[in-house]
Design an enzyme around this catalytic site. Structure first.
Site, PDB file in Angstrom:
ATOM      1  N   TYR A 113       3.833   2.407  13.820  1.00 52.14           N
ATOM      2  CA  TYR A 113       4.164   3.386  12.800  1.00 52.14           C
ATOM      3  C   TYR A 113       3.572   4.744  13.130  1.00 52.14           C
ATOM      4  CZ  TYR A 113      -0.125   1.224  10.823  1.00 52.14           C
ATOM      5  OH  TYR A 113      -1.372   0.675  10.638  1.00 52.14           O
ATOM      6  N   HIS A 170       0.847  -1.194   0.000  1.00 53.67           N
ATOM      7  CA  HIS A 170       0.000   0.000   0.000  1.00 53.67           C
ATOM      8  C   HIS A 170       0.885   1.246   0.000  1.00 53.67           C
ATOM      9  CE1 HIS A 170      -3.133  -2.582   2.409  1.00 53.67           C
ATOM     10  NE2 HIS A 170      -2.939  -3.022   1.179  1.00 53.67           N
TER      11      HIS A 170
END
Length: 472
Positions: free
Chosen positions: A133, A70
């Site tokens: 993240y 992605h």
């Protein structure tokens, strides 16, 4: 097994902007500790100061869990909290590195910075793996992603565990091959005031690039109270503000004073807030009028501001506001000449009409051509020059307005002796409207921008080139 005792270090990859960090992990019998994100140390090693706003955690309990490739519309800092992953990154951005691939393993002693538009995918190599993240935009259901099939033959990713033996979502299995992926364009550049003299030069400089957006007051009014909701500002990387109130004498009137402060200060405050909030680089054009002109040598970028009139005061205030934006360029100019009504065009017209004008001879400076301002802005942005203030005018010996007028008469084939030099006081002696005070020395020192690699045009040759461009 996590490696302890490494020094904080950065490793470049074949994908521009994609960098791997070794993280110092300190461990003993009780476990381990690390600084997962440390802005000061990491930016000192070249990591972009990307301004994270959200922290996410992904947990995978089974070995082989594989997430699709992605590419998201934000920057991302990925590190492992526990366990180990194989990561694959594919550049899906427009440009010569489209399709470039990089793979590596990550454990708690490594992290990676992923620029916007680079596809990322992860396969867990240990049970109970968790990775975190940081991202610099809030997740949105309307955000535009790009995807690549995990099994794309062109990318040729050598997965440690074959894809037919791991858990993959149906959606990820059906993503397109590289040949069907539309490259992700760069973030937008917004040019405000695109129909003015500088705006026209910026149009020529940037052309019809699809990621460059041009606006005038009819399409974006920077004095409007709803400016902060007028765009999805996270989609922009740069704002170049070529709009300003520049009627120096009219600014001394009641109405002009209000308009000058609205355009040069209030609107600038809103732009600065937008740029700061959204990590946008803000380019702003300033003026020699922020100085009083009493200095005997050229003004540097660090000289104290000392404006004389309302216009200069609003420009000085705007400079101070822009300087608070983390990513900013203030381009300080003097005596601007572009495509439109200006001093050079006026003198050429008077010469052709047989008029012998009186021209001021006690103000000294250099012309600045809008083509050079546009080129200088482009240079600073593309070379990623240090943020801050840069003087930008033509180069060469300073001149008075009367000197320049004589040059214009000469270039148009007329006798330069038809120009009569007069003082500023004498020139405005019979004025009936308010007149703004002018700095007598408008000469700006060009050392800083020269050291940044931009060569300012020589004044006389730039004037010749200007005439050739407007007469061709």
């Amino acid at each position: 097994m996590t490696e302890y005792g490494k020094n904080l270090a950065v490793t470049e990859t074949p994908i521009p902007g994609l960098v791997v960090f070794d993280l110092p992990v300190h461990g003993d019998a009780r476990g381990w500790f690390k600084e997962n994100w440390q802005r000061e140390k990491m930016t000192a090693l070249g990591l972009p100061d990307f301004g994270p706003v959200q922290n996410n955690i992904s947990f995978n309990d089974a070995v082989g869990t594989t997430r699709g490739i992605h590419a998201e519309p934000w920057d991302k800092w990925v590190s492992v909290a526990t366990g180990r992953i194989f990561g694959a990154w594919v550049d899906l951005r427009e440009g010569p590195t489209f399709g470039a691939v990089y793979t590596t393993e990550l454990d708690p002693s490594k992290a990676i910075f992923i620029p916007r538009g680079v596809g990322n995918s992860y396969q867990t190599l240990e049970a109970d793996t968790a990775y975190t993240y940081l991202v610099n935009d809030h997740w949105s259901p309307t955000a535009e992603y790009s995807f690549l099939n995990l099994a794309d033959e062109t990318a040729g990713i050598d997965w440690p565990i074959p894809l037919d033996q791991v858990e993959i979502s149906e959606k990820d299995k059906n993503h397109p091959r590289l040949a069907q992926v539309t490259p992700i364009p760069p973030k937008k550049i917004l040019i405000i005031g695109a129909n003015g003299q500088l705006g026209k030069a910026l149009r020529t400089q940037y052309g019809d690039a699809p990621h460059v957006e041009y606006t005038d007051r009819s399409s974006l009014d920077i004095t409007a109270p709803d400016l902060e909701s007028a765009r999805r500002w996270r989609d922009y990387s740069v704002i170049i503000n070529a709009a300003a109130y520049t009627k120096v004498d009219a600014a001394e009137t009641d109405e002009g004073r209000r308009d000058a402060w609205a355009a040069n200060v209030t609107a600038i405050t809103a732009l600065a807030r937008i740029a700061t909030t959204n990590n946008i680089t803000l380019v702003h054009v300033s003026s020699d009028y922020v100085f009083d002109g009493t200095k005997n040598t050229p003004y540097t970028e660090d000289d104290p501001l000392s404006p004389l009139g309302v216009y200069g005061q609003t420009k000085a205030a705007g400079d101070q506001i822009i300087a608070t934006v983390p990513r900013h360029y203030i381009i300080r100019t003097s005596w601007v000449i572009g495509d439109g009504n200006n001093f050079v065009r006026t003198m050429a017209t008077l010469a052709q009409r047989g008029i012998n004008p009186n021209v001021v001879n006690d103000q000294t400076g250099r012309l600045t051509f809008t083509t050079d301002i546009a080129a200088g802005i482009h240079h600073l942005l593309t070379t990623h020059a240090d943020y801050g203030t840069y003087n930008l005018t033509s180069n060469g010996e300073p001149q008075t307005w009367a000197d320049i007028a004589r040059d214009v008469f000469t270039l148009t084939g007329h006798d330069p002796e038809r120009i009569t030099g007069v003082t500023t006081d004498d020139y405005f002696a019979n004025a009936t409207a308010p007149i703004a005070p002018r700095p007598t020395n408008s000469t700006l020192d060009l050392t800083k921008i020269t050291e940044a690699g931009y060569v300012c045009a020589k004044g006389p040759s730039a004037l010749v080139a200007h005439f050739e461009s407007v007469t061709s």
